[in-house]
Motif scaffolding. Structure first.
Motif, PDB file in Angstrom:
ATOM      1  N   LYS A 178     -47.586  84.479  55.045  1.00  7.36           N
ATOM      2  CA  LYS A 178     -46.631  83.504  54.506  1.00  7.36           C
ATOM      3  C   LYS A 178     -45.399  84.172  53.908  1.00  7.36           C
ATOM      4  O   LYS A 178     -44.618  83.515  53.201  1.00  7.36           O
ATOM      5  N   THR A 181     -41.757  82.716  52.647  1.00  7.33           N
ATOM      6  CA  THR A 181     -41.856  81.279  52.374  1.00  7.33           C
ATOM      7  C   THR A 181     -42.402  81.070  50.959  1.00  7.33           C
ATOM      8  O   THR A 181     -42.933  81.991  50.335  1.00  7.33           O
ATOM      9  N   LYS A 182     -42.301  79.856  50.475  1.00  4.13           N
ATOM     10  CA  LYS A 182     -42.784  79.530  49.134  1.00  4.13           C
ATOM     11  C   LYS A 182     -44.310  79.490  49.109  1.00  4.13           C
ATOM     12  O   LYS A 182     -44.926  78.892  49.992  1.00  4.13           O
ATOM     13  N   PRO A 482     -37.712  81.214  44.020  1.00  2.48           N
ATOM     14  CA  PRO A 482     -36.805  80.568  44.978  1.00  2.48           C
ATOM     15  C   PRO A 482     -35.443  80.273  44.346  1.00  2.48           C
ATOM     16  O   PRO A 482     -35.365  79.872  43.182  1.00  2.48           O
ATOM     17  N   ILE A 506     -41.842  83.507  46.206  1.00  2.76           N
ATOM     18  CA  ILE A 506     -41.687  83.988  47.585  1.00  2.76           C
ATOM     19  C   ILE A 506     -42.125  85.452  47.656  1.00  2.76           C
ATOM     20  O   ILE A 506     -41.547  86.310  46.980  1.00  2.76           O
TER      21      ILE A 506
END
Length: 518
Positions: A178, A181-182, A482, A506
């Motif tokens: 991941k 991405t958050k 973010p 992130i």
């Protein structure tokens, strides 16, 4: 200005609104009944109760409590002193806000204050209060002994090391997939803890997705445990369940009970198919408990409901509380770049950039340990711990504490008291390098897990998992907030006090070689 009704009556649905309307209409009747059956000002005669605010007939001080009780109680302590009392409905509550008075509760009168007064939601979810957290006297001692000896002993924790290693490394792999991405920090920590603990409790068998949605069920249960219930404060109204708390708790309990029934039934069926002694496997907690039940040993009698209650205790403590603390620690680290830098320097020195975190590294990570402890100091997951209930009237701080009253220790206030800590509102992990404090509760200015005979029995497991998850996430990844998102550290009071806004961050690759992520 105090926001009346804000704590004990959160209007979340039509039933809450209807219940408030009903109470408003029938207040004169309730006042009359109150004068007949229970008049708080005279109930204890001329005993010298701790000072405190006046309240209203029937409701006591309930309408005047704001949403964050730990903060409100700290404010009240400035006015009334380190110990004060207040009537909430027909029940007397006593709040202890100082280290010296906490010593009386957990040391000098530990046995007197060892009992509980469970709310209705706790009784519902723990099979009538037969677990470790909410049970009393003989029942509590028996259940705690079983839990400590069969799940939380040092030998058993050592034997379960592979479970922790496998699940933490799986988490690292999942986060690696991941990157960019958050990521919801609480969610990944919860899933890791859940997989470890269920492996310890009932092994890694195929349970057909029975735990799907378990996080949501547990979060709702913990939320209900922390929500005020008018039925607890005015028992004469409990039969009506005006806020629907008991009904909703029963709904969640039935979901949880189905999970336990499925797992226990599967294990019993598996046992019945075995040929005596033909299968040699490591016994997990559930297997040991079922064997104890079948032996019917009078020294350790146990039934299915007690087994389920213990399963819930371990699951709730090891997942919700631990994942909440992972989130708080990560939030403080991201809030303080200098702290993050020091942690990374320590990880690089102790572990190296060409290695992954192993459990034997953890005792060497002194600064990370200090960061975790400082986070526990500022954000204790249970800021009022679990309330105590004296089994006989006693004296504390020169005041009478009546039998049956409900006593809170405000450790949130104690751990932020300038008498105990220099610059207590500043996040300064170095203070735990200068003084060797642990989680044992021996130093009463630092009590995140409580102290005395009702101290949390799962400290060793919680500490291992918390440090291992954090060290692995921080060593394997760079973390950033973010862009264009507000970052804040406000909390939301509850049975477990959580971060008001869930932490998302992130991740990016920190280690040079990708092989360390697989």
């Amino acid at each position: 200005m105090i926001n009346c009704w804000s704590w004990w009556w959160k209007v979340e649905n039509n039933r809450d609104e209807l219940a408030r309307t009903i109470l408003t209409i029938f207040v004169p009747t309730l006042v009359f009944l109150w004068y007949i059956y229970t008049v708080p000002s005279t109930q204890y005669g001329r005993t010298r109760l701790p000072p405190g605010p006046y309240g209203l007939p029937v409701f006591g001080y309930l309408p005047f409590l704001s949403s964050n009780l730990h903060e409100r109680f700290s404010e009240m302590a400035h006015k009334y002193g380190p110990i004060f009392s207040l009537w909430l409905g027909s029940k007397l509550h006593v709040v202890v806000n100082s280290m010296d008075l906490a010593k009386v509760v957990v040391r000098e009168l530990d046995q007197t204050f060892a009992n509980r007064n469970p709310p209705i939601t706790a009784l519902t979810i723990t099979y009538g209060g037969i677990d470790v957290a909410w049970s009393n006297n003989t029942q509590w001692r028996k259940m705690r002994k079983l839990l400590v000896s069969q799940v939380l002993s040092n030998s058993n924790l050592d034997a379960c090391q592979d479970f922790r290693v496998n699940e933490v490394r799986k988490t690292v792999r999942n986060v690696y997939a991941k990157m960019g991405t958050k990521v919801n920090i609480n969610e990944i920590a919860f899933d890791t803890e859940l997989n470890v603990v269920t492996s310890m409790l009932w092994g890694r068998g195929d349970f057909g997705g029975i735990l799907d949605g378990f996080r949501e069920v547990e979060f709702k249960i913990v939320e209900l445990l922390g929500e005020p219930n008018i039925s607890d404060f005015i028992p004469m109204l409990s039969r009506f369940d005006l806020q629907g708390r008991q009904k909703e708790t029963q709904n969640q309990f039935e979901k949880l009970d189905r999970v336990f029934d499925h797992i226990i039934e599967k294990r019993i069926n598996l046992n019945s198919r075995k040929v005596g002694g033909a299968v040699d496997v490591r016994k997990d907690f559930l297997q040991i408990m079922l064997e104890l039940k079948d032996q019917k040993d009078p020294s350790t009698p146990i039934d299915i409901d007690q087994i389920k209650a213990l399963l819930f205790d371990v699951l709730a403590a090891a997942t919700d509380t631990a994942s909440t603390m992972v989130e708080w620690v990560m939030a403080e680290i991201l809030k303080h770049p200098d702290v993050k830098t020091k942690i990374q320097e320590e990880l690089t020195e102790i572990i190296g950039m060409n290695n992954i975190v192993e459990e034997y590294h953890l005792p060497k990570l002194k600064y990370l340990d200090a960061v975790v402890k400082e986070t526990f100091r500022m954000h204790p997951p249970l800021p009022l711990l679990i309330q105590r209930c004296p089994d006989e009237s006693c004296t504390m701080g020169g005041y009478t504490i009546p039998k049956g009253s409900i006593v809170y220790m405000n450790i949130w206030a104690i751990q932020r008291d300038p008498k105990n800590w220099i610059n207590p509102l500043e996040f300064k992990p170095d203070r735990f390098l200068d003084q060797k404090l642990d989680y044992s509760g021996n130093d009463l200015k630092f009590l995140p897990f409580g102290s005395g005979r009702r101290i949390c029995p799962g400290i060793s497991l919680g500490e291992k998992m918390l440090m291992y998850i954090l060290a692995s996430l921080l060593h394997s990844f760079e973390w950033s907030v973010p862009k264009n998102e507000e970052f804040e550290l406000s909390d939301e009071f509850g049975f477990v006090t959580k971060k008001r806004k869930p932490l998302v961050a992130i991740p990016s690759q920190r280690l040079v070689d990708a092989k360390f992520y697989f």
